[in-house]
Design an enzyme around this catalytic site. Structure first.
Site, PDB file in Angstrom:
ATOM      1  N   SER A 228       0.834  -1.209   0.000  1.00  0.00           N
ATOM      2  CA  SER A 228       0.000   0.000   0.000  1.00  0.00           C
ATOM      3  C   SER A 228       0.870   1.260   0.000  1.00  0.00           C
ATOM      4  O   SER A 228       1.855   1.349   0.737  1.00  0.00           O
ATOM      5  CB  SER A 228      -0.890  -0.025   1.252  1.00  0.00           C
TER       6      SER A 228
ATOM      7  N   ASN B  36      10.220   7.269   5.421  1.00  0.00           N
ATOM      8  CA  ASN B  36       9.251   8.206   4.852  1.00  0.00           C
ATOM      9  C   ASN B  36       8.370   8.733   5.961  1.00  0.00           C
ATOM     10  O   ASN B  36       8.010   8.017   6.891  1.00  0.00           O
ATOM     11  CB  ASN B  36       8.442   7.554   3.713  1.00  0.00           C
TER      12      ASN B  36
ATOM     13  N   CYS C 232      -2.078   2.942  13.606  1.00  0.00           N
ATOM     14  CA  CYS C 232      -2.661   4.261  13.877  1.00  0.00           C
ATOM     15  C   CYS C 232      -2.960   4.348  15.361  1.00  0.00           C
ATOM     16  O   CYS C 232      -3.530   3.409  15.930  1.00  0.00           O
ATOM     17  CB  CYS C 232      -3.954   4.406  13.082  1.00  0.00           C
TER      18      CYS C 232
ATOM     19  N   LYS D 136      -3.327  -5.380   8.284  1.00  0.00           N
ATOM     20  CA  LYS D 136      -1.915  -5.068   8.026  1.00  0.00           C
ATOM     21  C   LYS D 136      -1.224  -4.779   9.349  1.00  0.00           C
ATOM     22  O   LYS D 136      -1.494  -3.772  10.010  1.00  0.00           O
ATOM     23  CB  LYS D 136      -1.797  -3.869   7.095  1.00  0.00           C
TER      24      LYS D 136
ATOM     25  N   GLY E 115       8.555  -6.343   2.897  1.00  0.00           N
ATOM     26  CA  GLY E 115       9.625  -5.661   3.623  1.00  0.00           C
ATOM     27  C   GLY E 115      10.943  -5.922   2.926  1.00  0.00           C
ATOM     28  O   GLY E 115      11.523  -6.996   3.070  1.00  0.00           O
TER      29      GLY E 115
ATOM     30  N   GLY F  31       7.319  -3.014  -2.192  1.00  0.00           N
ATOM     31  CA  GLY F  31       7.052  -1.627  -1.829  1.00  0.00           C
ATOM     32  C   GLY F  31       8.114  -0.689  -2.363  1.00  0.00           C
ATOM     33  O   GLY F  31       8.086  -0.287  -3.536  1.00  0.00           O
TER      34      GLY F  31
HETATM   35  C1  LIG Z   1       6.487   6.032   0.568  1.00  0.00           C
HETATM   36  C2  LIG Z   1       5.728   4.951   1.287  1.00  0.00           C
HETATM   37  C3  LIG Z   1       4.357   5.109   1.495  1.00  0.00           C
HETATM   38  C4  LIG Z   1       3.642   4.122   2.170  1.00  0.00           C
HETATM   39  N1  LIG Z   1       2.287   4.288   2.350  1.00  0.00           N
HETATM   40  C5  LIG Z   1       1.577   3.328   2.991  1.00  0.00           C
HETATM   41  C6  LIG Z   1       0.185   3.465   3.143  1.00  0.00           C
HETATM   42  O1  LIG Z   1      -0.454   4.422   2.643  1.00  0.00           O
HETATM   43  N2  LIG Z   1      -0.479   2.488   3.836  1.00  0.00           N
HETATM   44  C7  LIG Z   1       0.164   1.378   4.346  1.00  0.00           C
HETATM   45  O2  LIG Z   1      -0.505   0.521   4.939  1.00  0.00           O
HETATM   46  N3  LIG Z   1       1.487   1.204   4.177  1.00  0.00           N
HETATM   47  C8  LIG Z   1       2.214   2.157   3.530  1.00  0.00           C
HETATM   48  N4  LIG Z   1       3.558   1.975   3.329  1.00  0.00           N
HETATM   49  C9  LIG Z   1       4.222   0.741   3.822  1.00  0.00           C
HETATM   50  C10 LIG Z   1       4.437  -0.266   2.678  1.00  0.00           C
HETATM   51  O3  LIG Z   1       3.208  -0.700   2.119  1.00  0.00           O
HETATM   52  C11 LIG Z   1       5.219  -1.517   3.184  1.00  0.00           C
HETATM   53  O4  LIG Z   1       4.473  -2.124   4.224  1.00  0.00           O
HETATM   54  C12 LIG Z   1       6.599  -1.177   3.727  1.00  0.00           C
HETATM   55  O5  LIG Z   1       7.191  -0.122   3.002  1.00  0.00           O
HETATM   56  C13 LIG Z   1       7.564  -2.373   3.722  1.00  0.00           C
HETATM   57  O6  LIG Z   1       7.811  -2.862   2.419  1.00  0.00           O
HETATM   58  P1  LIG Z   1       9.073  -2.379   1.495  1.00  0.00           P
HETATM   59  O7  LIG Z   1      10.310  -2.472   2.355  1.00  0.00           O
HETATM   60  O8  LIG Z   1       9.082  -3.305   0.330  1.00  0.00           O
HETATM   61  O9  LIG Z   1       8.800  -0.955   1.112  1.00  0.00           O
HETATM   62  C14 LIG Z   1       4.301   2.943   2.658  1.00  0.00           C
HETATM   63  C15 LIG Z   1       5.682   2.804   2.426  1.00  0.00           C
HETATM   64  C16 LIG Z   1       6.391   3.775   1.750  1.00  0.00           C
HETATM   65  C17 LIG Z   1       7.873   3.577   1.513  1.00  0.00           C
END
Ligand SMILES: Cc1cc2nc3c(=O)[nH]c(=O)nc-3n(C[C@H](O)[C@H](O)[C@H](O)COP(=O)(O)O)c2cc1C
Length: 290
Positions: free
Chosen positions: A19, A71, A132, A166, A245, A267
Site C-alpha cells: 500500500s 518516509n 494508527c 496489516k 519488507g 514496496g
Molecule cells: C512512501 C511509502 C508510502 C507508504 N504508504 C503506505 C500506506 O499508505 N499504507 C500502508 O498501509 N502502508 C504504507 N507503506 C508501507 C508499505 O506498504 C510496506 O508495508 C513497507 O514499506 C515495507 O515494504 P518495502 O520495504 O518493500 O517498502 C508505505 C511505504 C512507503 C515507503
C-alpha cells in the site's frame, strides 16, 4: 507458476504491491493503456484512505538510510468521499482485483470506512491499516492485541468481503497480534508495515530532519526483520499471510514464500524500478520452475 488462490480471488502470480508505494492512477497518466497490458502486480492495493481528507506531513518527507529510507509522508489522501468519487472508478478499470486499504483512529471510523467499501462491487477485499494511534490509549491499535481484538469485533460484522489486517512491526510480539486478528475473524494478515525511525539534520543542532519528526523505515534494510516476523506469524496463524519488507528480487520473494507467505508485496523497490513487480514475478517463476 500456477495461479494463486487468495481469499477467493484467483491471482495470476503471488506478487502484489505494498500500500502507498505504487500510484496506479499517476502511472496510467504516464504510460496509458500499456500499463494495463503489462500491469506489474497480480492484485492492486490502494494507498491508505481515511474518512476525512488529509494533507500529509510538512516537508521534508524522505530520508535515505543505509540500504533503505524513512518516509514521513503522513498518509495524504482525498478522504473516503473523494476516493469513492474520483479514484475508485479509475482503479476499478485496472486489470487485476482491487484491495482498498483504510485507516481510522477509532472503531467507529473503521466501521464507517469498511461499511462504505462493502457497498462497492469494484472493491474485492479490504486491508485495515492498524498502524494508527487509538485515540483512547495513544497506543497504535495494531501494537496491542487487546485493542486490535476490540476493533475487529466492531468492524468484522460490517462486511462480507475478505478483511486483511496489516500488522505493524512496532510491537513486542507480532505473532500474538496476528493471532488476535485471526481469532476475531480476519481473513488474512499482511506484514510488515514500516519500522518507526527518525533522522537528525546534518550538523550539530540535533533537530529532526523530517517535517513529521518520525517516519517509517522500509527497503532492503528491513528485509531480515520482515523475514523473521513473517516466519513467526505464518507459524502462528492458519489464515494466509502477505509478506513484505525489502523485497527487491525473485529470490527475496521466494524466501518470503518459504517462510510461509501466500503472497509477497513489493514496496520501496517500485520507486527505483516501476516495473519491479513484473520483474520479481518473472524471477520468481524461473526459481520455482527451473
Ligand atoms: C512512501 C511509502 C508510502 C507508504 N504508504 C503506505 C500506506 O499508505 N499504507 C500502508 O498501509 N502502508 C504504507 N507503506 C508501507 C508499505 O506498504 C510496506 O508495508 C513497507 O514499506 C515495507 O515494504 P518495502 O520495504 O518493500 O517498502 C508505505 C511505504 C512507503 C515507503
Amino acid at each position: 507458476m500456477p495461479p494463486v488462490d487468495f481469499c477467493g480471488m484467483e491471482l495470476a502470480h503471488p506478487i502484489v504491491n505494498g500500500s502507498g508505494t505504487f500510484d496506479a492512477i499517476a502511472a496510467h497518466a504516464v504510460f496509458g493503456d500499456a500499463l494495463h497490458e503489462h500491469f506489474p502486480f497480480a492484485a492492486f492495493v490502494s494507498k491508505t484512505i481515511t474518512i476525512a481528507p488529509r494533507a500529509g506531513n510538512p516537508p521534508p518527507r524522505l530520508w535515505e538510510t543505509a540500504s533503505g529510507m524513512i518516509n514521513s509522508i503522513g498518509l495524504p489522501n482525498k478522504g473516503l468521499a473523494g476516493y469513492l468519487e474520483s479514484d475508485l472508478p479509475k482503479l476499478a478499470a485496472l486489470p487485476v482485483p482491487l484491495i482498498t486499504n483504510v485507516m481510522g483512529s477509532t472503531a467507529a471510523e473503521l466501521c464507517e470506512l469498511v461499511a462504505a467499501c462493502d457497498e462497492q462491487d469494484a472493491i474485492r477485499a479490504i486491508e485495515l491499516n492498524v498502524s494508527c494511534p487509538n485515540v483512547k490509549t495513544g497506543l497504535d491499535i495494531g501494537a496491542d492485541p487487546v485493542s486490535l481484538a476490540e476493533v475487529m469485533r466492531a468492524v468484522r460484522p460490517r462486511t462480507r468481503k475478505p478483511l486483511i489486517v496489516k500488522l505493524t512491526p512496532n510491537t513486542a510480539d507480532v505473532a500474538l497480534v496476528a493471532a488476535a486478528a485471526e481469532a476475531e475473524g480476519a481473513d488474512a494478515v499482511s506484514l510488515i508495515n514500516t519500522l518507526r525511525a527518525t533522522a537528525q539534520k546534518p550538523g550539530a543542532s540535533g533537530e529532526p530532519w523530517l517535517g513529521g519528526v518520525t517516519g517509517g523505515m522500509s527497503g532492503p534494510a528491513v528485509r531480515a526483520v520482515a523475514l523473521a516476523q513473517v516466519s513467526a506469524v505464518a507459524a502462528r496463524v492458519s489464515i494466509p499471510v502477505i509478506g513484505m519488507g525489502g523485497v527487491q528480487r525473485g529470490e527475496h520473494a521466494a524466501q518470503m514464500l518459504r517462510a510461509g507467505a501466500t503472497l509477497v508485496a513489493v514496496g520501496t523497490e517500485s520507486f527505483r524500478d516501476p516495473a519491479a513487480g513484473s520483474r520479481i514475478a518473472r524471477e520468481l517463476r524461473r526459481l520455482l520452475e527451473p
